[in-house]
Motif scaffolding. Structure first.
Motif, PDB file in Angstrom:
ATOM      1  N   GLN A 150     -10.495  84.494 -22.197  1.00  0.00           N
ATOM      2  CA  GLN A 150     -11.221  83.222 -22.229  1.00  0.00           C
ATOM      3  C   GLN A 150     -11.788  82.927 -23.618  1.00  0.00           C
ATOM      4  O   GLN A 150     -12.152  83.841 -24.353  1.00  0.00           O
ATOM      5  N   VAL A 151     -11.890  81.641 -23.920  1.00  0.00           N
ATOM      6  CA  VAL A 151     -12.623  81.184 -25.100  1.00  0.00           C
ATOM      7  C   VAL A 151     -13.821  80.377 -24.603  1.00  0.00           C
ATOM      8  O   VAL A 151     -13.652  79.404 -23.871  1.00  0.00           O
ATOM      9  N   LYS A 153      -4.481  84.614 -26.719  1.00  0.00           N
ATOM     10  CA  LYS A 153      -5.358  85.035 -25.611  1.00  0.00           C
ATOM     11  C   LYS A 153      -6.401  86.059 -26.039  1.00  0.00           C
ATOM     12  O   LYS A 153      -6.771  86.956 -25.272  1.00  0.00           O
ATOM     13  N   MET A 154      -6.873  85.944 -27.286  1.00  0.00           N
ATOM     14  CA  MET A 154      -8.003  86.764 -27.723  1.00  0.00           C
ATOM     15  C   MET A 154      -9.257  86.237 -27.036  1.00  0.00           C
ATOM     16  O   MET A 154      -9.502  85.029 -27.034  1.00  0.00           O
ATOM     17  N   THR A 155     -10.044  87.131 -26.458  1.00  0.00           N
ATOM     18  CA  THR A 155     -11.294  86.734 -25.820  1.00  0.00           C
ATOM     19  C   THR A 155     -12.314  86.422 -26.914  1.00  0.00           C
ATOM     20  O   THR A 155     -12.544  87.249 -27.797  1.00  0.00           O
ATOM     21  N   MET A 156     -12.922  85.218 -26.853  1.00  0.00           N
ATOM     22  CA  MET A 156     -13.834  84.819 -27.927  1.00  0.00           C
ATOM     23  C   MET A 156     -15.022  84.044 -27.388  1.00  0.00           C
ATOM     24  O   MET A 156     -14.900  83.273 -26.434  1.00  0.00           O
ATOM     25  N   ASP A 204     -10.997  71.267 -27.653  1.00  0.00           N
ATOM     26  CA  ASP A 204      -9.558  71.568 -27.632  1.00  0.00           C
ATOM     27  C   ASP A 204      -9.250  73.029 -27.336  1.00  0.00           C
ATOM     28  O   ASP A 204      -8.250  73.344 -26.696  1.00  0.00           O
ATOM     29  N   VAL A 205     -10.105  73.935 -27.812  1.00  0.00           N
ATOM     30  CA  VAL A 205      -9.749  75.364 -27.790  1.00  0.00           C
ATOM     31  C   VAL A 205     -10.404  76.149 -26.648  1.00  0.00           C
ATOM     32  O   VAL A 205      -9.954  77.231 -26.301  1.00  0.00           O
ATOM     33  N   SER A 206     -11.442  75.572 -26.029  1.00  0.00           N
ATOM     34  CA  SER A 206     -12.265  76.360 -25.084  1.00  0.00           C
ATOM     35  C   SER A 206     -11.759  76.299 -23.649  1.00  0.00           C
ATOM     36  O   SER A 206     -11.179  75.307 -23.213  1.00  0.00           O
ATOM     37  N   ASP A 207     -12.045  77.368 -22.925  1.00  0.00           N
ATOM     38  CA  ASP A 207     -11.892  77.368 -21.463  1.00  0.00           C
ATOM     39  C   ASP A 207     -13.210  76.964 -20.810  1.00  0.00           C
ATOM     40  O   ASP A 207     -13.223  76.449 -19.700  1.00  0.00           O
ATOM     41  N   LYS A 248     -12.171  94.252 -27.863  1.00  0.00           N
ATOM     42  CA  LYS A 248     -11.748  93.509 -26.671  1.00  0.00           C
ATOM     43  C   LYS A 248     -12.091  92.039 -26.797  1.00  0.00           C
ATOM     44  O   LYS A 248     -11.480  91.195 -26.150  1.00  0.00           O
ATOM     45  N   MET A 249     -13.129  91.723 -27.593  1.00  0.00           N
ATOM     46  CA  MET A 249     -13.509  90.327 -27.772  1.00  0.00           C
ATOM     47  C   MET A 249     -14.154  90.119 -29.131  1.00  0.00           C
ATOM     48  O   MET A 249     -14.617  91.087 -29.762  1.00  0.00           O
ATOM     49  N   LEU A 250     -14.171  88.867 -29.577  1.00  0.00           N
ATOM     50  CA  LEU A 250     -14.789  88.512 -30.855  1.00  0.00           C
ATOM     51  C   LEU A 250     -15.878  87.476 -30.636  1.00  0.00           C
ATOM     52  O   LEU A 250     -15.719  86.555 -29.831  1.00  0.00           O
TER      53      LEU A 250
END
Length: 251
Positions: free
Chosen positions: A30-31, A197-200, A212-215, A167-169
């Motif tokens: 998820q972002v 699919k990097m978790t951010m 545009d980029v977020s879930d 695992k995430m940034l």
């Protein structure tokens, strides 16, 4: 799989309640973008989540491992050895790059994986060169931060965070120190990471980018989450405070 879980986080500085009962979870891939006015508690939330600031109360978990639990209304931290392991779960990219000025680009990226993670030098150097290629910085291994533009420095700091294989940034306003032209460079890098699919979790003032980029988008004000949900809330907010904030932003 749930990477991050924050429950009922509270933080005050003196009389100022900076975070008041904040709960947030982030699933793998998820972002999540956190938006809101200056002083709303966004950066403090990131600092609490990354163990740079101590919570007064609430819970903090990574991959179901408790970094902080609540006991008798107070935050109780896990032992140092456990926190050291938990810190391996995430990377943090600062708004002001925070590169070591006296280290080359390559050493900035490779120092922590070699010293902290005790990984083999050859493996880490090969990975660092791949990351620099990905960031469009091939051939800059021996440069020093002062020889790079702000956008290049920020790309090095992203490569440094990725070198730890987190695992995430977390990104704390990664473009706020950059001019508009360089901002585009960094947003492209983050878009590419999102596509992989990097978790951010990203604290940002770039509204169209967040949409545009977020879930998931989280709007904070006054130390609380006012509204959160799908990125459409940027175009169609339901809370009066969110509507006011985004109107001001549109001007």
């Amino acid at each position: 799989m749930r990477i991050l879980e924050i429950n009922h986080c509270r933080k005050r500085f003196g009389e100022n309640q900076v975070l008041n009962d904040i709960s947030l979870s982030v699933e793998e891939g998820q972002v999540v973008s956190i938006i809101g006015p200056s002083g709303s508690g966004k950066s403090t939330l990131l600092r609490c989540a990354t163990l740079l600031e101590t919570m007064d109360g609430g819970e903090l978990k990574y991959l179901d491992r408790a970094a902080v639990r609540e006991e008798n209304g107070r935050a109780v931290y896990a032992p140092p050895a456990e926190l050291k392991k938990i810190r391996q779960c995430f990377g943090l990219v600062f708004q002001n790059f925070n590169l070591f000025p006296h280290y080359s680009v390559l050493r900035n990226i490779t120092e922590a994986p070699i010293l902290v993670q005790k990984r083999k030098k050859e493996e880490v150097y090969a990975q660092a060169k791949e990351l620099l290629k990905k960031m469009g910085l091939s051939g800059r291994e021996d440069a020093y931060p002062y020889q790079l533009s702000g956008g290049q420095q920020q790309r090095v700091s992203i490569a440094r965070a990725l070198a730890m294989q987190p695992k995430m940034l977390f990104f704390d306003e990664p473009t706020s120190a950059l001019d508009p032209e360089l901002t585009g460079e960094i947003l492209k890098v983050i878009r590419d990471l999102a596509a992989e699919k990097m978790t951010m979790v990203i604290v940002t003032h770039e509204m169209s980018f967040a949409r545009d980029v977020s879930d998931q988008v989280v709007f904070m004000d006054g130390g609380v989450i006012v509204e959160q949900g799908a990125p459409e809330i940027i175009s169609n907010p339901t809370q009066e405070r969110t509507i006011r904030f985004l109107k001001n932003f549109a001007r």
